[in-house]
Design a protein around this motif. Structure first.
Motif, PDB file in Angstrom:
ATOM      1  N   HIS A   1      50.508  35.352  21.977  1.00 28.49           N
ATOM      2  CA  HIS A   1      49.638  36.675  22.122  1.00 28.49           C
ATOM      3  C   HIS A   1      48.611  36.184  23.285  1.00 28.49           C
ATOM      4  CE1 HIS A   1      47.894  40.468  20.400  1.00 28.49           C
ATOM      5  NE2 HIS A   1      46.892  39.889  21.043  1.00 28.49           N
ATOM      6  N   THR A   2      48.585  37.100  24.400  1.00 28.92           N
ATOM      7  CA  THR A   2      47.812  36.874  25.422  1.00 28.92           C
ATOM      8  C   THR A   2      47.510  38.213  26.155  1.00 28.92           C
ATOM      9  OG1 THR A   2      49.054  36.639  27.459  1.00 28.92           O
ATOM     10  CG2 THR A   2      49.007  34.568  25.741  1.00 28.92           C
ATOM     11  N   HIS A   3      46.326  38.020  27.137  1.00 30.16           N
ATOM     12  CA  HIS A   3      46.253  39.331  27.876  1.00 30.16           C
ATOM     13  C   HIS A   3      46.160  38.649  29.228  1.00 30.16           C
ATOM     14  CE1 HIS A   3      45.520  41.934  24.471  1.00 30.16           C
ATOM     15  NE2 HIS A   3      44.984  40.725  24.003  1.00 30.16           N
ATOM     16  N   MET A   4      47.223  37.853  29.729  1.00 31.01           N
ATOM     17  CA  MET A   4      47.127  37.179  31.084  1.00 31.01           C
ATOM     18  C   MET A   4      48.285  37.997  31.923  1.00 31.01           C
ATOM     19  SD  MET A   4      45.247  35.111  30.383  1.00 31.01           S
ATOM     20  CE  MET A   4      45.164  33.843  31.733  1.00 31.01           C
ATOM     21  N   GLY A   5      48.746  39.176  31.686  1.00 29.36           N
ATOM     22  CA  GLY A   5      49.566  40.050  32.462  1.00 29.36           C
ATOM     23  C   GLY A   5      48.921  40.163  33.981  1.00 29.36           C
ATOM     24  N   SER A   6      47.819  40.492  33.971  1.00 35.16           N
ATOM     25  CA  SER A   6      46.738  40.680  35.288  1.00 35.16           C
ATOM     26  C   SER A   6      47.188  39.362  36.162  1.00 35.16           C
ATOM     27  CB  SER A   6      45.644  41.131  34.954  1.00 35.16           C
ATOM     28  OG  SER A   6      44.829  40.318  34.429  1.00 35.16           O
ATOM     29  N   ASP A   7      46.921  38.122  35.495  1.00 33.87           N
ATOM     30  CA  ASP A   7      46.781  36.948  36.236  1.00 33.87           C
ATOM     31  C   ASP A   7      48.002  36.617  36.943  1.00 33.87           C
ATOM     32  OD1 ASP A   7      44.275  35.047  35.233  1.00 33.87           O
ATOM     33  OD2 ASP A   7      44.591  36.961  34.074  1.00 33.87           O
ATOM     34  N   LEU A   8      49.288  36.862  36.168  1.00 35.15           N
ATOM     35  CA  LEU A   8      50.597  36.638  36.198  1.00 35.15           C
ATOM     36  C   LEU A   8      50.960  37.633  37.461  1.00 35.15           C
ATOM     37  CD1 LEU A   8      52.187  36.218  32.948  1.00 35.15           C
ATOM     38  CD2 LEU A   8      51.898  34.137  34.631  1.00 35.15           C
ATOM     39  N   ALA A   9      50.247  38.699  37.654  1.00 38.08           N
ATOM     40  CA  ALA A   9      50.864  39.825  38.659  1.00 38.08           C
ATOM     41  C   ALA A   9      49.816  39.984  39.564  1.00 38.08           C
ATOM     42  CB  ALA A   9      50.787  41.268  38.047  1.00 38.08           C
ATOM     43  N   SER A  10      48.968  38.913  39.737  1.00 35.70           N
ATOM     44  CA  SER A  10      47.716  38.762  40.804  1.00 35.70           C
ATOM     45  C   SER A  10      48.354  38.491  42.186  1.00 35.70           C
ATOM     46  CB  SER A  10      46.819  37.500  40.377  1.00 35.70           C
ATOM     47  OG  SER A  10      45.728  37.442  41.284  1.00 35.70           O
ATOM     48  N   LYS A  11      47.670  38.993  43.125  1.00 36.46           N
ATOM     49  CA  LYS A  11      48.008  38.577  44.646  1.00 36.46           C
ATOM     50  C   LYS A  11      47.695  37.090  44.893  1.00 36.46           C
ATOM     51  CE  LYS A  11      47.874  43.213  46.403  1.00 36.46           C
ATOM     52  NZ  LYS A  11      47.265  44.346  47.289  1.00 36.46           N
ATOM     53  N   ASP A  12      46.543  36.754  44.019  1.00 33.97           N
ATOM     54  CA  ASP A  12      45.912  35.379  44.364  1.00 33.97           C
ATOM     55  C   ASP A  12      46.975  34.434  43.575  1.00 33.97           C
ATOM     56  OD1 ASP A  12      44.719  32.931  43.915  1.00 33.97           O
ATOM     57  OD2 ASP A  12      42.840  33.800  43.683  1.00 33.97           O
ATOM     58  N   ARG A  13      47.515  33.559  44.414  1.00 34.17           N
ATOM     59  CA  ARG A  13      48.594  32.431  43.824  1.00 34.17           C
ATOM     60  C   ARG A  13      47.919  31.684  42.735  1.00 34.17           C
ATOM     61  NH1 ARG A  13      50.894  27.447  44.617  1.00 34.17           N
ATOM     62  NH2 ARG A  13      53.101  27.395  44.294  1.00 34.17           N
ATOM     63  N   GLY A  14      46.688  31.288  43.107  1.00 36.92           N
ATOM     64  CA  GLY A  14      45.936  30.450  42.146  1.00 36.92           C
ATOM     65  C   GLY A  14      45.619  31.034  40.785  1.00 36.92           C
ATOM     66  N   GLU A  15      45.558  32.073  40.722  1.00 37.70           N
ATOM     67  CA  GLU A  15      45.548  32.972  39.432  1.00 37.70           C
ATOM     68  C   GLU A  15      46.911  33.167  38.862  1.00 37.70           C
ATOM     69  OE1 GLU A  15      43.711  36.814  39.626  1.00 37.70           O
ATOM     70  OE2 GLU A  15      41.662  35.978  40.133  1.00 37.70           O
ATOM     71  N   ARG A  16      47.887  33.250  39.341  1.00 42.33           N
ATOM     72  CA  ARG A  16      48.985  33.302  39.022  1.00 42.33           C
ATOM     73  C   ARG A  16      49.820  31.747  38.563  1.00 42.33           C
ATOM     74  NH1 ARG A  16      50.533  35.826  43.708  1.00 42.33           N
ATOM     75  NH2 ARG A  16      52.067  34.010  44.277  1.00 42.33           N
ATOM     76  N   LEU A  17      49.087  30.966  38.966  1.00 49.92           N
ATOM     77  CA  LEU A  17      49.409  29.411  38.250  1.00 49.92           C
ATOM     78  C   LEU A  17      48.861  29.467  36.724  1.00 49.92           C
ATOM     79  CD1 LEU A  17      48.662  26.953  41.317  1.00 49.92           C
ATOM     80  CD2 LEU A  17      50.854  27.823  40.456  1.00 49.92           C
ATOM     81  N   VAL A  18      47.977  30.046  36.521  1.00 48.06           N
ATOM     82  CA  VAL A  18      47.305  30.116  35.347  1.00 48.06           C
ATOM     83  C   VAL A  18      46.828  28.740  34.733  1.00 48.06           C
ATOM     84  CG1 VAL A  18      47.741  31.069  32.758  1.00 48.06           C
ATOM     85  CG2 VAL A  18      48.970  31.743  34.616  1.00 48.06           C
ATOM     86  N   PRO A  19      46.188  28.082  35.410  1.00 48.68           N
ATOM     87  CA  PRO A  19      45.558  26.801  35.224  1.00 48.68           C
ATOM     88  C   PRO A  19      45.128  26.664  33.737  1.00 48.68           C
ATOM     89  CG  PRO A  19      44.211  27.731  36.863  1.00 48.68           C
ATOM     90  CD  PRO A  19      45.323  28.802  36.580  1.00 48.68           C
ATOM     91  N   ALA A  20      44.316  27.748  33.203  1.00 41.43           N
ATOM     92  CA  ALA A  20      43.692  27.617  31.933  1.00 41.43           C
ATOM     93  C   ALA A  20      44.695  27.218  30.988  1.00 41.43           C
ATOM     94  CB  ALA A  20      42.957  29.137  31.675  1.00 41.43           C
ATOM     95  N   PHE A  21      45.974  27.866  31.105  1.00 40.67           N
ATOM     96  CA  PHE A  21      47.154  27.614  30.068  1.00 40.67           C
ATOM     97  C   PHE A  21      47.588  26.091  30.237  1.00 40.67           C
ATOM     98  CE2 PHE A  21      48.112  31.879  28.222  1.00 40.67           C
ATOM     99  CZ  PHE A  21      46.754  32.048  27.939  1.00 40.67           C
TER     100      PHE A  21
END
Length: 516
Positions: free
Chosen positions: A82-102
């Motif tokens: 259960h997450t709300h990380m869809g916007s991170d995974l779809a981001s134009k920013d590759r760093g956000e798409r890596l999802v370092p917090a996880f």
């Protein structure tokens, strides 16, 4: 932990001196291995390509790379349902798409589209082709579907609209949705009757999906916690699909101490053979928006435009104020609401009211007129948290959303606080409920285990230092103690640092039943 790049043998052969050893890409050597199902042992995990090829007390191979894991815990990569990380995974920013917090917690797979927010366009969600740091599966959301067809009005669908919504669920399932998610606490989903949700859940059930729900009431806002649990179980039963309760909790002073009664309801359903499970985050504070926390549902009819009109001169102004006062009481008062976004970030509603020289209700209304900021709401009891956590059908989740430390620290906090410090769970139970249980519950084939042939999603962490560093005041501090994370055979975290490798994949659910 030391990492060695070897050109030769990574382990000595026990056989003939000249017998060739099998070659692998990566050997994790000498850690305490928790496979997800077996008792732990000190041993090795060998990886070739994206798969685990051998697990044992002594794996004899030639490895291109060896990771020394003596004293470390080696476990299946954690799975967050259960997450709300869809916007991170779809981001134009590759760093956000890596999802370092996880990744820095050892989370290698996450679900998105929860709480009814999942896009009906599942082909786009799962087929973007963008590089991502973690694996992900996706729900189609009831809220997104209802808004698309009906809008934000408080009314039932017409026959034509119901057919359209059912078609959207079916289409999403046929394009890989994990199931149907709802957030029945939130308007406009809250305007739907149970029977409407059942009709749509059946479409997911016909195709092998799961019903996942932020239930209608986790507190005493409308129907009450017990009735909302009954509703979720009923939807699963009549929709003929597994029911999963999101972030199970007893929220607010009116329902503290009810965990035992809620557990009894779930376990009664499970004894009949019904599949009912839940996830939970290990924090006493929830996260939501100021509107969702305080504004009565009737005042949200028609969306933000109508709400702003009601916050001005309005015939039912006293009813609105009374509703906000009551919701503040349920959540423990204005000092228990911490605003985490915008002008008043890291200030309680009580502090904002004091600074503005107004009461808490007026302060809330004035803030909402400008925006609807996220809030952290301190509203749960430790006794209830521990009671839910101890049940074998409750898995680890984060409900990761902006401004709350649960994004950066949920799995690490659960280990440090509830395993290591307070012994609510054993380490083996924690690992199982953070990986294997989730994979098995949702049919993630080849995930959640360290076994030959499984996908190579692995976390290596230090049992002495693995802990959340994020706090309510500093919510974006990464967890400590993770030394190595492997995603589909690629090292994403090495020696406690992100490598920048993006090896995550979309995980479409394979539908059963009719798909045209």
């Amino acid at each position: 932990m030391k990492v060695a790049l070897l050109l030769g043998t990574a382990a000595l052969s026990l056989g003939a001196a000249n017998a060739p050893l099998p070659s692998v890409d990566l050997l994790i050597r000498g850690g305490t291995v928790y496979t997800g199902t077996m008792a732990p042992f000190v041993g090795d995990v060998a990886i070739r390509g994206d798969r685990i090829v051998s697990v044992g007390r002594r794996v004899n191979v030639r490895a291109t790379r060896v990771i020394e894991a003596k004293g470390m815990i080696v476990a299946p990569g954690f799975i967050d349902p259960h997450t709300h990380m869809g916007s991170d995974l779809a981001s134009k920013d590759r760093g956000e798409r890596l999802v370092p917090a996880f990744l820095m917690q050892g989370v290698t797979t996450a679900f998105i589209g929860n709480d009814g927010g999942g896009s009906p366009d599942m082909a786009r969600v799962l087929g973007s082709g963008q590089s991502v740091g973690i694996n992900y599966a996706a729900y189609v959301g009831f809220g997104a579907i209802r808004e698309k067809v009906i809008g934000e009005a408080d009314r039932a669908p017409t026959v034509t609209e119901m057919a359209q919504m059912k078609g959207l669920v079916a289409n999403a399932m046929c394009h890989g949705a994990l199931g149907l998610s709802t957030g029945l606490f939130y308007a406009p989903q809250s305007f739907a009757k149970t029977e409407e949700v059942i009709e749509l859940a059946r479409e997911a059930g016909k195709r092998g999906g799961t019903y996942d729900s932020h239930i209608r009431d986790e507190s005493s806002y409308t129907v009450g916690l017990a009735a909302a649990i009954d509703e979720a179980i009923r939807i699963g039963r009549e929709g003929q699909l597994p029911a999963h309760i999101s972030h199970i909790k007893a929220l607010g002073v009116d329902v503290h101490g009810q965990a035992g009664a809620i557990i009894a309801k779930v376990e009664a359903a499970r004894r009949t053979g019904q599949k009912v499970t839940a996830d939970q985050y290990p924090w006493s504070a929830s996260g939501t928006s100021l509107v969702a926390a305080l504004i009565p549902l009737w005042a949200q009819d028609g969306g933000r435009e109508k709400l702003l009109q009601r916050l001005g001169p309005y015939a039912r102004a006293e009813d609105l104020r009374a509703g906000i006062i009551e919701n503040l009481r349920k959540r423990g008062g204005a000092e228990k609401l911490l605003i985490v976004e915008g002008l008043y970030a890291n200030r309680t509603l009580a502090a904002v009211a004091k600074d503005r020289g107004v009461d808490a209700v007026t302060a809330a209304m004035e803030v909402i007129k400008v925006a609807d900021p996220g809030v952290v709401s301190f509203n749960q009891s430790e006794a209830d948290i521990k009671a839910f956590m101890a049940r074998p059908w409750v898995m680890t989740g984060s409900d990761a959303s902006g401004g709350h430390p649960r994004v950066y620290g949920s799995f690490a906090r659960k280990y440090a606080k509830y395993v290591k410090a307070e012994h609510v769970l054993s380490l083996r139970q924690f690992i199982y409920r953070s990986s294997t249980l989730t994979a098995d519950t949702f049919g993630l084939k080849g995930r959640g285990r360290l076994t030959e042939g499984a996908f190579a999603d692995v976390v290596v962490f230090d049992p002495k230092t693995y802990a959340a560093q994020a706090t309510y005041e500093q919510a974006k501090l990464p967890a400590s103690g993770v030394r190595t994370v492997v995603v589909n055979g690629v090292v994403a975290v090495s020696n406690g640092e992100m490598t920048g490798k993006a090896a995550g994949r979309a995980l479409p659910h394979k539908p059963t039943g009719s798909c045209r």
